[in-house]
Scaffold this motif. Structure first.
Motif, PDB file in Angstrom:
ATOM      1  N   ALA A 158      84.644 120.559  27.849  1.00  0.00           N
ATOM      2  CA  ALA A 158      83.963 121.863  27.881  1.00  0.00           C
ATOM      3  C   ALA A 158      83.997 122.469  29.281  1.00  0.00           C
ATOM      4  CB  ALA A 158      82.517 121.702  27.416  1.00  0.00           C
ATOM      5  N   PRO A 159      83.779 123.795  29.382  1.00  0.00           N
ATOM      6  CA  PRO A 159      83.815 124.442  30.700  1.00  0.00           C
ATOM      7  C   PRO A 159      82.645 124.094  31.603  1.00  0.00           C
ATOM      8  CG  PRO A 159      83.241 126.029  28.981  1.00  0.00           C
ATOM      9  CD  PRO A 159      83.655 124.776  28.289  1.00  0.00           C
ATOM     10  N   ASP A 160      81.655 123.345  31.120  1.00  0.00           N
ATOM     11  CA  ASP A 160      80.563 122.918  31.986  1.00  0.00           C
ATOM     12  C   ASP A 160      80.840 121.562  32.622  1.00  0.00           C
ATOM     13  OD1 ASP A 160      80.183 122.194  29.165  1.00  0.00           O
ATOM     14  OD2 ASP A 160      78.468 121.063  29.889  1.00  0.00           O
ATOM     15  N   LEU A 161      82.031 121.009  32.414  1.00  0.00           N
ATOM     16  CA  LEU A 161      82.474 119.810  33.113  1.00  0.00           C
ATOM     17  C   LEU A 161      83.413 120.245  34.233  1.00  0.00           C
ATOM     18  CD1 LEU A 161      83.142 117.647  29.952  1.00  0.00           C
ATOM     19  CD2 LEU A 161      81.273 117.335  31.581  1.00  0.00           C
ATOM     20  N   SER A 162      83.160 119.794  35.438  1.00  0.00           N
ATOM     21  CA  SER A 162      83.901 120.318  36.583  1.00  0.00           C
ATOM     22  C   SER A 162      85.310 119.738  36.652  1.00  0.00           C
ATOM     23  CB  SER A 162      83.141 120.010  37.879  1.00  0.00           C
ATOM     24  OG  SER A 162      83.519 118.748  38.402  1.00  0.00           O
ATOM     25  N   PRO A 163      86.163 120.321  37.504  1.00  0.00           N
ATOM     26  CA  PRO A 163      87.505 119.766  37.700  1.00  0.00           C
ATOM     27  C   PRO A 163      87.509 118.312  38.163  1.00  0.00           C
ATOM     28  CG  PRO A 163      87.434 122.006  38.523  1.00  0.00           C
ATOM     29  CD  PRO A 163      86.012 121.633  38.173  1.00  0.00           C
ATOM     30  N   VAL A 164      86.413 117.827  38.726  1.00  0.00           N
ATOM     31  CA  VAL A 164      86.345 116.418  39.112  1.00  0.00           C
ATOM     32  C   VAL A 164      86.301 115.552  37.854  1.00  0.00           C
ATOM     33  CG1 VAL A 164      85.061 114.665  40.389  1.00  0.00           C
ATOM     34  CG2 VAL A 164      85.153 117.012  41.260  1.00  0.00           C
ATOM     35  N   CYS A 165      85.506 115.965  36.872  1.00  0.00           N
ATOM     36  CA  CYS A 165      85.481 115.244  35.592  1.00  0.00           C
ATOM     37  C   CYS A 165      86.828 115.357  34.895  1.00  0.00           C
ATOM     38  CB  CYS A 165      84.376 115.810  34.691  1.00  0.00           C
ATOM     39  SG  CYS A 165      84.281 115.014  33.076  1.00  0.00           S
ATOM     40  N   PHE A 166      87.424 116.539  34.925  1.00  0.00           N
ATOM     41  CA  PHE A 166      88.754 116.718  34.333  1.00  0.00           C
ATOM     42  C   PHE A 166      89.753 115.742  34.941  1.00  0.00           C
ATOM     43  CE2 PHE A 166      92.980 118.663  34.628  1.00  0.00           C
ATOM     44  CZ  PHE A 166      93.258 118.873  33.284  1.00  0.00           C
ATOM     45  N   ALA A 167      89.684 115.582  36.253  1.00  0.00           N
ATOM     46  CA  ALA A 167      90.594 114.651  36.931  1.00  0.00           C
ATOM     47  C   ALA A 167      90.338 113.219  36.474  1.00  0.00           C
ATOM     48  CB  ALA A 167      90.422 114.764  38.441  1.00  0.00           C
ATOM     49  N   ALA A 168      89.075 112.844  36.357  1.00  0.00           N
ATOM     50  CA  ALA A 168      88.756 111.496  35.879  1.00  0.00           C
ATOM     51  C   ALA A 168      89.350 111.275  34.495  1.00  0.00           C
ATOM     52  CB  ALA A 168      87.240 111.296  35.856  1.00  0.00           C
ATOM     53  N   HIS A 169      89.218 112.279  33.619  1.00  0.00           N
ATOM     54  CA  HIS A 169      89.797 112.170  32.281  1.00  0.00           C
ATOM     55  C   HIS A 169      91.321 112.050  32.337  1.00  0.00           C
ATOM     56  CE1 HIS A 169      86.110 114.190  30.179  1.00  0.00           C
ATOM     57  NE2 HIS A 169      85.886 112.939  30.513  1.00  0.00           N
ATOM     58  N   MET A 170      91.939 112.819  33.198  1.00  0.00           N
ATOM     59  CA  MET A 170      93.397 112.783  33.285  1.00  0.00           C
ATOM     60  C   MET A 170      93.890 111.386  33.666  1.00  0.00           C
ATOM     61  SD  MET A 170      94.962 115.624  32.474  1.00  0.00           S
ATOM     62  CE  MET A 170      96.495 115.690  33.411  1.00  0.00           C
ATOM     63  N   HIS A 171      93.230 110.756  34.623  1.00  0.00           N
ATOM     64  CA  HIS A 171      93.646 109.418  35.047  1.00  0.00           C
ATOM     65  C   HIS A 171      93.416 108.402  33.928  1.00  0.00           C
ATOM     66  CE1 HIS A 171      94.671 110.208  39.265  1.00  0.00           C
ATOM     67  NE2 HIS A 171      93.705 111.125  39.228  1.00  0.00           N
ATOM     68  N   LEU A 172      92.293 108.517  33.226  1.00  0.00           N
ATOM     69  CA  LEU A 172      92.042 107.632  32.094  1.00  0.00           C
ATOM     70  C   LEU A 172      93.037 107.887  30.965  1.00  0.00           C
ATOM     71  CD1 LEU A 172      88.172 107.859  32.166  1.00  0.00           C
ATOM     72  CD2 LEU A 172      89.413 105.693  32.168  1.00  0.00           C
TER      73      LEU A 172
END
Length: 405
Positions: free
Chosen positions: A316-330
């Motif tokens: 969701a858009p309330d998750l920051s790009p830092v969370c997005f990055a964590a997801h990408m690595h996982l």
């Protein structure tokens, strides 16, 4: 190397974001996302008053021990505030470890399992044709999976489709209060099947489609919907019913073969253990920010793989790009990765504050090879977008009864 300082920033470039910066005595730092939409300052207080003082002087490379310390070392475990605080610290420590090793985090997890991360985009329309036109745009841009949400005739506002095109935050005016939205299950059922019937007639079966019910249905209503949608071969039906009582999904599962996805509001492995273990779902959608960070999501991912459940992290858009990055690595590591929700890289303000090098090619996210998580945070830019108190909406039935939003 020791943790010397922990800073907490709150900024609002369209949405509120809580960002944690863990700084070591050698100058290396890591970033984490601690955003809990509508309760942001509760996490800030938890971090500043209760977490940060306990970590000063600790070795930042002891990620597992620090995670257990923050979880088991508190009598009052679990919950979104506690787990978001743990998540932010955990992400920041993985970021630091990657920078020390001069490797992207996914390499520390075990390396790539795929060449890129498959995304699903959102097509939200004022009516069925409008939704399908927006889906067409995504298909032309290379996306192979799309979430379809169409306004419900007879309701002023539908989840995912704002009537006057304002963000939820803009709807709250000068005195922020939760916007109230009306819900009718009967009106929803009158249009939802037609949406996917027309989608398949127009696009065939080479494109994956998902749909988010957003927990508006009872278990037996969700079972009915899943049965009705079986001919249209959804990738998954998301949040078809509330599963605080995890046994509820036995009703849904036993009546339909439509794949089921849930988990964005879950905070620990215990919230989804029975759903996974009893194979009542097909995709688990926990978010790194809300469920304890990279350490916790890796544990959930490995557990899910035993039961043929794939990951589909909340995006969701309330998750920051830092969370997005964590997801990408996982995601790039996880052998049982399914798909990643993707709403774009945000607005100009967000991109000024959070800088990264992730790209999209043919509907897939391509990894940055930067050490750590691969995101930088501009403190000066963040200061230009101060916190604004705001809320997500609440939902009521047509007779005024409060319902699940």
């Amino acid at each position: 190397m020791k943790i010397q300082e922990i800073k907490v920033f709150v900024c609002s470039p369209g949405r509120n974001f809580v960002t944690v910066k863990v700084i070591t005595d050698e100058g290396t730092y890591g970033l984490g996302d601690a955003t809990v939409n509508g309760r942001e300052m509760a996490v800030v207080a938890y971090l500043e008053e209760h977490v940060a003082p306990c970590l000063i002087g600790r070795d930042p490379q002891e990620i597992e021990d620090i995670w257990q310390y923050l979880y088991k070392g508190v009598y009052w475990r679990k919950g979104p505030i506690t787990m978001a605080a743990i998540a932010a610290i955990d992400m920041a420590l993985w970021d630091i470890k990657g920078k020390i090793a001069n490797l992207p985090v996914y390499q520390l997890l075990g390396g790539k399992s795929r060449k890129g991360v498959t995304f699903y985009a959102h097509a939200n329309g004022e009516n069925i044709d409008d939704t399908l036109d927006k889906a067409q745009e995504h298909i032309e841009n290379g996306f192979k999976a799309i979430r379809l949400q169409s306004a419900i005739p007879g309701l002023k506002v539908t989840y995912g489709v704002l009537g006057d095109k304002k963000d939820y935050f803009e709807l709250q005016g000068s005195r922020p209060l939760p916007p109230e939205e009306e819900w009718s299950t009967a009106k929803y059922f009158n249009s939802i099947v037609e949406l996917f019937k027309k989608a398949r007639e127009r696009f065939g079966y080479d494109v994956h489609f998902t749909h988010d019910v957003h927990s508006r249905l009872t278990p037996i209503e969700a079972a009915k919907l899943g049965k009705l949608l079986e001919p249209y071969n959804l990738l998954f039906l998301e949040d078809a019913a509330i599963a605080e009582n995890q046994d509820s999904y036995k009703i849904v599962r036993h009546h339909t073969t439509t794949p089921l996805a849930i988990g964005e509001t879950y905070n620990t492995i215990w919230d989804c253990k029975d759903l996974i273990q009893n194979q009542l779902i097909d995709y688990i959608r926990v978010a790194a920010t809300h469920a304890g960070g990279i350490t916790a999501l890796k544990r959930i991912t490995d557990f899910a793989s035993v039961y043929n459940v794939k990951t589909a992290p909340h995006g969701a858009p309330d998750l920051s790009p830092v969370c997005f990055a964590a997801h990408m690595h996982l995601n790039i590591w996880a052998p049982n990765f399914g798909i990643q929700e993707f709403v774009g890289f945000g607005n100009e303000g967000l991109n000024r504050i959070f800088k990264h090098k992730f790209t999209v090619e043919n509907g897939m996210g391509m990894m940055s090879e930067a050490p750590g998580l691969g995101v930088e945070f501009d403190e000066a830019a963040a200061a230009e977008y101060p916190y604004k108190r705001s809320y997500l909406p609440v939902s009521r039935l047509e007779d005024g009864t409060l319902w699940n939003w």
